[in-house]
Enzyme design. Sequence first.
Site, PDB file in Angstrom:
ATOM      1  CE1 TYR A 133      -3.447 133.684  29.594  1.00 47.17           C
ATOM      2  CE2 TYR A 133      -5.115 133.013  27.995  1.00 47.17           C
ATOM      3  CZ  TYR A 133      -4.108 133.878  28.390  1.00 47.17           C
ATOM      4  OH  TYR A 133      -3.753 134.933  27.580  1.00 47.17           O
ATOM      5  CE  LYS A 161      -0.615 131.934  28.012  1.00 44.00           C
ATOM      6  NZ  LYS A 161      -0.287 133.288  28.287  1.00 44.00           N
TER       7      LYS A 161
HETATM    8  O1  MN9 Z   1       0.616 134.857  25.833  1.00 49.20           O
HETATM    9  C1  MN9 Z   1       0.831 137.153  25.701  1.00 49.20           C
HETATM   10  N1  MN9 Z   1      -0.325 137.864  26.093  1.00 49.20           N
HETATM   11  C2  MN9 Z   1      -1.110 138.515  25.222  1.00 49.20           C
HETATM   12  C3  MN9 Z   1       0.867 135.848  26.394  1.00 49.20           C
HETATM   13  O2  MN9 Z   1      -0.856 138.616  24.052  1.00 49.20           O
HETATM   14  C4  MN9 Z   1      -2.326 139.139  25.803  1.00 49.20           C
HETATM   15  C5  MN9 Z   1       2.162 137.854  25.946  1.00 49.20           C
HETATM   16  O3  MN9 Z   1       3.119 137.113  25.241  1.00 49.20           O
HETATM   17  C6  MN9 Z   1       2.175 139.312  25.515  1.00 49.20           C
HETATM   18  O4  MN9 Z   1       1.657 139.449  24.232  1.00 49.20           O
HETATM   19  C7  MN9 Z   1       3.589 139.910  25.505  1.00 49.20           C
HETATM   20  C8  MN9 Z   1       3.567 141.401  25.188  1.00 49.20           C
HETATM   21  O5  MN9 Z   1       2.958 142.126  26.226  1.00 49.20           O
HETATM   22  O6  MN9 Z   1       4.209 139.676  26.723  1.00 49.20           O
END
Ligand code: MN9
Length: 290
Positions: A133, A161
């Site tokens: 990740y 990821k």
């Molecule tokens: O899982 C998510 N990252 C975080 C990944 O929440 C830090 C993304 O889905 C973001 O929330 C999304 C909005 O910036 O892309």
Amino acid sequence: MGKIYSALLVAYDENGEIYEKGLREIVRYNIDQNKVDGIYVGGSTGENFMLDTSEKKRIFEIAYDETKGAVDLIAQVGSVNLKEAKELAKFVTELGYKTISAVTPFYYKFDFEEIKSYYNSILENVDTEMILYSIPALTGVSISEDQFAELFENPKIVGIKFTAGDFYLLERVRNRFPDKIIYSGFDEMLLPAVSLGVDGAIGSTFNVNALKARATFEAVEKGDLVEARKLQSESNDLITDLLSNGLYNTIKLLLAELGVDAQYCREPMKKPNDEQRARTKEIYKKYFNQ
Ligand code: MN9
């Protein structure tokens, strides 16, 4: 076809305790309404880095139990406390999770040898596959193409990821490791990531917008870039509104409008104020109640 995974939101009650009923409903909504291929449990979106070990375990248990094998699951076990990460890796493996993931170790400025030994150590006593990740914006840790290559020397490490906007790096990694699984992590950058050949995407906004993400994937796979851009723009209108109103709180409030008892975030995250609630109603009307 690319796989869509929701990064699972967790419902916390007014006091910040895990709210099991709501968590189960979020899992169900992702399976039944969002039609996701899988769920990523214990990530940033689950507010994981604010939890103690027993709470993390409880969430892994509930998600596993509610899913009942209906969709794939990935358990994010990474922690700056390596002992905890190893314990969680063992715990989820024994529960039945087939895939684990671990955030790069953060806070201290670990050098690459330390990062590499962190991953190999987590994998030492478990027989699961691992998705790295990488989220440099939150961890401050960037992994280079050659460093990914070194990490992949451990055959249990099967993918990444990739939550970053570095499309040069994404292209290099995609091209060099065609057999590794790459999930795109920024929902607002799904289309450029899909166009570079990622295998799927994992995202917080898919808790309410997975169908459009899937359609974006399908449009690219059909070669219809005009349609894909239209869909990404529609998603980005929503994502911009979500980000500007407080991401996790607003998704939880939207889920509540959709009949899912998603409740609150945990402190130190704030509860939504009246203005955010009112704005969420508008967002709901604009995108979900047409
Ligand atoms: O899982 C998510 N990252 C975080 C990944 O929440 C830090 C993304 O889905 C973001 O929330 C999304 C909005 O910036 O892309």
